[in-house]
Design a protein around this motif. Structure first.
Motif, PDB file in Angstrom:
ATOM      1  N   LYS A   2       2.274  36.030  79.607  1.00 19.33           N
ATOM      2  CA  LYS A   2       2.623  37.365  80.080  1.00 19.33           C
ATOM      3  C   LYS A   2       1.849  37.718  81.344  1.00 19.33           C
ATOM      4  O   LYS A   2       0.717  37.297  81.535  1.00 19.33           O
ATOM      5  CB  LYS A   2       2.342  38.390  78.993  1.00 19.33           C
ATOM      6  CG  LYS A   2       3.260  38.232  77.805  1.00 19.33           C
ATOM      7  CD  LYS A   2       3.083  39.338  76.818  1.00 19.33           C
ATOM      8  CE  LYS A   2       4.064  39.134  75.667  1.00 19.33           C
ATOM      9  NZ  LYS A   2       4.037  40.233  74.739  1.00 19.33           N
ATOM     10  N   GLN A   4      -0.399  39.772  83.757  1.00 20.17           N
ATOM     11  CA  GLN A   4      -1.546  40.655  83.608  1.00 20.17           C
ATOM     12  C   GLN A   4      -1.328  41.882  84.487  1.00 20.17           C
ATOM     13  O   GLN A   4      -1.047  41.747  85.680  1.00 20.17           O
ATOM     14  CB  GLN A   4      -2.836  39.945  84.023  1.00 20.17           C
ATOM     15  CG  GLN A   4      -3.175  38.748  83.163  1.00 20.17           C
ATOM     16  CD  GLN A   4      -3.530  39.158  81.753  1.00 20.17           C
ATOM     17  OE1 GLN A   4      -4.341  40.037  81.526  1.00 20.17           O
ATOM     18  NE2 GLN A   4      -2.898  38.512  80.777  1.00 20.17           N
ATOM     19  N   GLU A  63      -6.326  47.239  75.525  1.00 20.85           N
ATOM     20  CA  GLU A  63      -5.283  46.299  75.947  1.00 20.85           C
ATOM     21  C   GLU A  63      -4.007  46.681  75.205  1.00 20.85           C
ATOM     22  O   GLU A  63      -4.056  47.121  74.053  1.00 20.85           O
ATOM     23  CB  GLU A  63      -5.652  44.861  75.579  1.00 20.85           C
ATOM     24  CG  GLU A  63      -6.849  44.310  76.313  1.00 20.85           C
ATOM     25  CD  GLU A  63      -6.564  43.944  77.751  1.00 20.85           C
ATOM     26  OE1 GLU A  63      -5.398  43.670  78.109  1.00 20.85           O
ATOM     27  OE2 GLU A  63      -7.522  43.944  78.551  1.00 20.85           O
ATOM     28  N   HIS A  64      -2.878  46.508  75.876  1.00 16.26           N
ATOM     29  CA  HIS A  64      -1.593  46.783  75.241  1.00 16.26           C
ATOM     30  C   HIS A  64      -0.622  45.673  75.633  1.00 16.26           C
ATOM     31  O   HIS A  64      -0.462  45.380  76.813  1.00 16.26           O
ATOM     32  CB  HIS A  64      -1.041  48.143  75.693  1.00 16.26           C
ATOM     33  CG  HIS A  64       0.305  48.443  75.119  1.00 16.26           C
ATOM     34  ND1 HIS A  64       0.462  48.953  73.849  1.00 16.26           N
ATOM     35  CD2 HIS A  64       1.552  48.279  75.626  1.00 16.26           C
ATOM     36  CE1 HIS A  64       1.748  49.100  73.608  1.00 16.26           C
ATOM     37  NE2 HIS A  64       2.439  48.702  74.658  1.00 16.26           N
ATOM     38  N   GLU A  65       0.006  45.071  74.645  1.00 17.09           N
ATOM     39  CA  GLU A  65       0.993  44.022  74.905  1.00 17.09           C
ATOM     40  C   GLU A  65       2.389  44.607  74.842  1.00 17.09           C
ATOM     41  O   GLU A  65       2.762  45.243  73.861  1.00 17.09           O
ATOM     42  CB  GLU A  65       0.871  42.903  73.865  1.00 17.09           C
ATOM     43  CG  GLU A  65      -0.403  42.140  73.999  1.00 17.09           C
ATOM     44  CD  GLU A  65      -0.209  40.667  74.293  1.00 17.09           C
ATOM     45  OE1 GLU A  65       0.942  40.212  74.442  1.00 17.09           O
ATOM     46  OE2 GLU A  65      -1.224  39.981  74.363  1.00 17.09           O
ATOM     47  N   SER A  66       3.154  44.402  75.902  1.00 17.25           N
ATOM     48  CA  SER A  66       4.561  44.788  75.895  1.00 17.25           C
ATOM     49  C   SER A  66       5.382  43.502  75.894  1.00 17.25           C
ATOM     50  O   SER A  66       4.820  42.408  75.847  1.00 17.25           O
ATOM     51  CB  SER A  66       4.887  45.655  77.114  1.00 17.25           C
ATOM     52  OG  SER A  66       4.792  44.901  78.310  1.00 17.25           O
ATOM     53  N   THR A  68       6.850  42.019  78.262  1.00 17.45           N
ATOM     54  CA  THR A  68       6.663  41.173  79.440  1.00 17.45           C
ATOM     55  C   THR A  68       5.255  41.187  80.036  1.00 17.45           C
ATOM     56  O   THR A  68       4.929  40.330  80.843  1.00 17.45           O
ATOM     57  CB  THR A  68       7.634  41.598  80.563  1.00 17.45           C
ATOM     58  OG1 THR A  68       7.431  42.985  80.837  1.00 17.45           O
ATOM     59  CG2 THR A  68       9.079  41.357  80.154  1.00 17.45           C
ATOM     60  N   ASN A  69       4.424  42.165  79.652  1.00 17.09           N
ATOM     61  CA  ASN A  69       3.115  42.323  80.275  1.00 17.09           C
ATOM     62  C   ASN A  69       1.989  42.455  79.268  1.00 17.09           C
ATOM     63  O   ASN A  69       2.188  42.896  78.145  1.00 17.09           O
ATOM     64  CB  ASN A  69       3.091  43.591  81.153  1.00 17.09           C
ATOM     65  CG  ASN A  69       4.013  43.501  82.328  1.00 17.09           C
ATOM     66  OD1 ASN A  69       3.872  42.652  83.190  1.00 17.09           O
ATOM     67  ND2 ASN A  69       4.997  44.393  82.381  1.00 17.09           N
ATOM     68  N   ARG A  70       0.805  42.099  79.725  1.00 22.53           N
ATOM     69  CA  ARG A  70      -0.437  42.405  79.006  1.00 22.53           C
ATOM     70  C   ARG A  70      -1.138  43.452  79.859  1.00 22.53           C
ATOM     71  O   ARG A  70      -1.666  43.146  80.924  1.00 22.53           O
ATOM     72  CB  ARG A  70      -1.295  41.172  78.819  1.00 22.53           C
ATOM     73  CG  ARG A  70      -2.561  41.473  78.052  1.00 22.53           C
ATOM     74  CD  ARG A  70      -3.296  40.193  77.673  1.00 22.53           C
ATOM     75  NE  ARG A  70      -4.518  40.495  76.986  1.00 22.53           N
ATOM     76  CZ  ARG A  70      -4.625  40.729  75.686  1.00 22.53           C
ATOM     77  NH1 ARG A  70      -3.560  40.657  74.928  1.00 22.53           N
ATOM     78  NH2 ARG A  70      -5.785  41.012  75.137  1.00 22.53           N
ATOM     79  N   HIS A  71      -1.114  44.703  79.377  1.00 16.51           N
ATOM     80  CA  HIS A  71      -1.664  45.835  80.116  1.00 16.51           C
ATOM     81  C   HIS A  71      -3.140  46.014  79.797  1.00 16.51           C
ATOM     82  O   HIS A  71      -3.509  46.107  78.626  1.00 16.51           O
ATOM     83  CB  HIS A  71      -0.955  47.129  79.706  1.00 16.51           C
ATOM     84  CG  HIS A  71       0.512  47.137  79.941  1.00 16.51           C
ATOM     85  ND1 HIS A  71       1.076  47.760  81.023  1.00 16.51           N
ATOM     86  CD2 HIS A  71       1.535  46.611  79.232  1.00 16.51           C
ATOM     87  CE1 HIS A  71       2.386  47.621  80.971  1.00 16.51           C
ATOM     88  NE2 HIS A  71       2.698  46.924  79.892  1.00 16.51           N
ATOM     89  N   SER A  72      -3.973  46.089  80.823  1.00 23.78           N
ATOM     90  CA  SER A  72      -5.349  46.557  80.690  1.00 23.78           C
ATOM     91  C   SER A  72      -5.284  48.019  81.085  1.00 23.78           C
ATOM     92  O   SER A  72      -5.022  48.344  82.247  1.00 23.78           O
ATOM     93  CB  SER A  72      -6.283  45.787  81.623  1.00 23.78           C
ATOM     94  OG  SER A  72      -6.340  44.433  81.244  1.00 23.78           O
ATOM     95  N   ALA A 108       6.908  50.673  77.239  1.00 28.95           N
ATOM     96  CA  ALA A 108       5.474  50.376  77.276  1.00 28.95           C
ATOM     97  C   ALA A 108       4.681  51.617  77.657  1.00 28.95           C
ATOM     98  O   ALA A 108       3.651  51.921  77.046  1.00 28.95           O
ATOM     99  CB  ALA A 108       5.183  49.240  78.251  1.00 28.95           C
TER     100      ALA A 108
END
Length: 139
Positions: A2, A4, A63-66, A68-72, A108
């Motif tokens: 994913k 970042q 951290e949040h996983e969607s 398509t992305n790994r959100h910091s 997200a």
């Protein structure tokens, strides 16, 4: 793997600042990390590019996983006048209970905002994690 992404929450005028992209999708400010920068640096850069606000301090929240992305996810104390810039075509403000942005906000961003609103606050209103001992980081 994913992508970042640094995602920023800025509270402004009683709401949470959101950006609208060229496709009409409304989301939290943020974007991908450049190869030579940290998540913190990316958060400060993306905030400035998309909203013209300058981060005075940034606090890593979670951290949040969607899909398509790994959100910091960072909370920012920022200064300046918010204006849409870079790939943001407009700015919006999310207020809890307001349905004006329903159907236009990314899933997200909705999930991140829900998590953020559940976080405890310190006496000055800064979000945080109980007992974490973490304070804002200077950008």
């Amino acid at each position: 793997m994913k992508r970042q992404r640094a995602t920023i929450i800025v509270e402004l005028d009683g709401g949470i600042l959101l950006v609208e992209n060229r496709g009409g999708l409304v989301l939290l400010p943020g974007g991908g990390l450049h190869a030579d920068e940290s998540r913190l640096q990316a958060a400060a850069r993306e905030l400035a590019e998309e909203t013209r606000l300058v981060a005075q301090s940034l606090l890593f929240l979670f951290e949040h996983e969607s899909a398509t992305n790994r959100h910091s996810v960072f909370w920012a104390a920022a200064s300046g006048t918010a204006l849409a810039g870079d790939d943001a075509t407009a700015l919006h403000r999310f207020v809890a209970g307001d349905t004006a942005l329903n159907g236009r906000m990314s899933l997200a961003s909705q999930q991140i905002i829900e998590r953020f609103l559940e976080l405890p606050r310190d006496a000055s209103g800064v979000p945080g994690l109980p007992g974490s001992g973490h304070g804002p980081l200077q950008a």
